[in-house]
Design a protein around this motif. Structure first.
Motif, PDB file in Angstrom:
ATOM      1  N   HIS A 185      41.393  34.722  39.156  1.00  0.00           N
ATOM      2  CA  HIS A 185      40.003  34.425  38.941  1.00  0.00           C
ATOM      3  C   HIS A 185      39.755  34.576  37.687  1.00  0.00           C
ATOM      4  CE1 HIS A 185      40.556  38.527  40.203  1.00  0.00           C
ATOM      5  NE2 HIS A 185      38.951  39.181  40.131  1.00  0.00           N
ATOM      6  N   ASP A 186      39.799  35.501  36.922  1.00  0.00           N
ATOM      7  CA  ASP A 186      38.893  36.526  36.642  1.00  0.00           C
ATOM      8  C   ASP A 186      39.802  35.428  34.454  1.00  0.00           C
ATOM      9  OD1 ASP A 186      37.226  37.566  36.805  1.00  0.00           O
ATOM     10  OD2 ASP A 186      38.214  39.229  36.870  1.00  0.00           O
ATOM     11  N   HIS A 244      32.229  34.370  31.696  1.00  0.00           N
ATOM     12  CA  HIS A 244      33.613  34.250  32.727  1.00  0.00           C
ATOM     13  C   HIS A 244      34.057  33.612  33.966  1.00  0.00           C
ATOM     14  CE1 HIS A 244      33.327  37.342  35.353  1.00  0.00           C
ATOM     15  NE2 HIS A 244      34.321  36.948  35.923  1.00  0.00           N
ATOM     16  N   HIS A 262      33.690  32.606  42.557  1.00  0.00           N
ATOM     17  CA  HIS A 262      34.043  34.122  42.858  1.00  0.00           C
ATOM     18  C   HIS A 262      32.716  35.513  42.883  1.00  0.00           C
ATOM     19  CE1 HIS A 262      35.428  35.296  39.165  1.00  0.00           C
ATOM     20  NE2 HIS A 262      34.973  36.427  39.737  1.00  0.00           N
ATOM     21  N   HIS A 263      31.842  34.647  41.469  1.00  0.00           N
ATOM     22  CA  HIS A 263      30.338  36.419  41.677  1.00  0.00           C
ATOM     23  C   HIS A 263      29.106  35.500  42.194  1.00  0.00           C
ATOM     24  CE1 HIS A 263      32.406  38.839  38.892  1.00  0.00           C
ATOM     25  NE2 HIS A 263      32.592  37.440  38.141  1.00  0.00           N
TER      26      HIS A 263
HETATM   27 FE   LIG Z   1      34.611  37.701  37.508  1.00  0.00          FE
END
Ligand SMILES: [Fe+2]
Length: 376
Positions: free
Chosen positions: A241-242, A270, A294-295
């Motif tokens: 995810h990152d 990101h 995801h953020h």
């Molecule tokens: Fe993240």
């Protein structure tokens, strides 16, 4: 039924009864819906006995130069599970010569080694190859009296063998496809893990973070009742995810002090970068879409697009909860763990406004009621 086999040319043909045709049709239907070899053998063996009125039936598979009596329900002592060299058994003759064997009296036939059937009831038999062009086995039926199997009986046997051949092929194709799918999944998993470790090389402070988020997201989804396949797909997404952090300067990721506003804005890129990296690989597009979000937060206060609840994928909502929980409960060089209670407090306080309520409830349940141990 047509006399298709040249070996049967001299035999008297008579029209098959409607009962036989109906039964054959049912068998073909059953076999086409079968997914395993044992069921194919069971169906064929029962049908052979029913349709030919024989006293026993056998299903032989070729195993190199051996005949493997895979299914057998009549000969005593049972040959089931035994292997015999091709040269000494009639099924071997059938496979090597690619044609049926029709034996009126097994004690008078030179192809039958003396004594083989002595301890059995068998006096006559008919046997046909499975796949005449390149036999992979044979099916046969036995009678306890000396008699000449009729053309119809042999033809019925051949139809069953031909149908069994198709069913066996189909099982092979299915297994092949399933194994290729498994290999592909393993390759994807390996690639994603490699990518995850590349990101973590650059950002050692979050070493293991993605892997742990993957496990927590998986466990939350299971607790929410998702099926295992969907949970697996979710885990795959979470472990990268990152990935977009690969495009952020290392010194910024490792900065021990509070970030300035422009620095924080750069770090925020990101999420979009994660999407851009994976979107070109069609197979990974669903993963790209999940991790891009995801953020995001339910009330629209997140990034990169400020999506609101109904526009955020359920998978992304779970990754978010797992991500926040993991980040707050793990130690970082610039701060100790904030603790389990603080993490749960943050999540429950904003449940339904920032974070998905069902995912938060599932995580709280796991920890408070099911003694859940977060991954280390
Ligand atoms: Fe993240």
């Amino acid at each position: 039924m047509m006399n298709r086999n040249p070996m049967l040319a001299g035999m008297d043909a008579c029209p098959p009864s409607i009962r036989v045709m109906e039964k054959l049709l049912k068998v073909v239907q059953q076999l086409s819906a079968t997914h395993d070899l044992q069921s194919v053998m069971d169906i064929v063996r029962h049908s052979v006995r029913q349709l030919t009125g024989s006293d026993g039936a056998t299903f032989v598979l070729r195993d190199g130069n051996f005949c493997y009596y895979a299914e057998e329900d009549a000969i005593s002592p049972l040959w089931k599970g035994l292997r015999f060299p091709m040269e000494i058994c009639i099924s071997g003759w059938v496979m090597q010569n690619r044609q049926p064997a029709i034996i009126e009296d097994i004690f008078e036939d030179k192809r039958i080694p003396i004594g083989v059937y002595q301890k059995t009831f068998v006096r006559s038999l008919a046997m046909v190859p499975i796949k005449s062009n390149d036999p992979v086995g044979a099916i046969g039926c036995y009678w306890s009296e000396s008699r000449t199997p009729t053309l119809e009986e042999v033809e019925v046997l051949q139809v069953l063998a031909d149908t069994a051949a198709i069913a066996i092929d189909n099982i092979g194709y299915r297994e092949n496809i399933a194994s290729q799918a498994r290999q592909l999944e393993e390759a994807i998993d390996g690639t994603l893990l490699a990518v995850a470790s590349m990101v973590e090389l650059k950002d050692p402070y979050t070493s293991g973070h993605q892997r742990r988020v993957g496990i927590i997201a998986f466990d939350i989804a299971r607790e929410m009742g998702w099926d295992i396949k969907r949970c697996e797909a979710l885990r795959r997404a979470a472990i990268v995810h990152d990935i977009g952090k690969i495009g952020i300067p290392g010194e910024l990721l490792a900065k021990p002090a509070k970030l300035t506003a422009p620095e924080f804005a750069l770090i925020q890129t990101h999420a979009q970068m994660s999407y851009d990296i994976l979107k070109e690989i069609k197979l990974l597009l669903p993963i790209a879409e999940i991790i891009c979000q995801h953020h995001e937060r339910l009330d629209g206060s997140g990034y990169p697009h400020g999506l609101t609840a109904e526009h955020i994928l359920p998978e992304a909502r779970i990754v978010t909860v797992a991500d926040v929980f993991e980040a707050m409960t793990s130690h970082r060089p610039y701060r100790p763990s904030l603790g389990l209670e603080a993490a749960l407090d943050e999540l429950t306080r904003h449940s339904g406004t920032l974070y998905d309520a069902a995912a938060v409830a599932a995580l709280v349940r796991l920890i408070k009621e099911k003694n859940y141990q977060p991954p280390q």
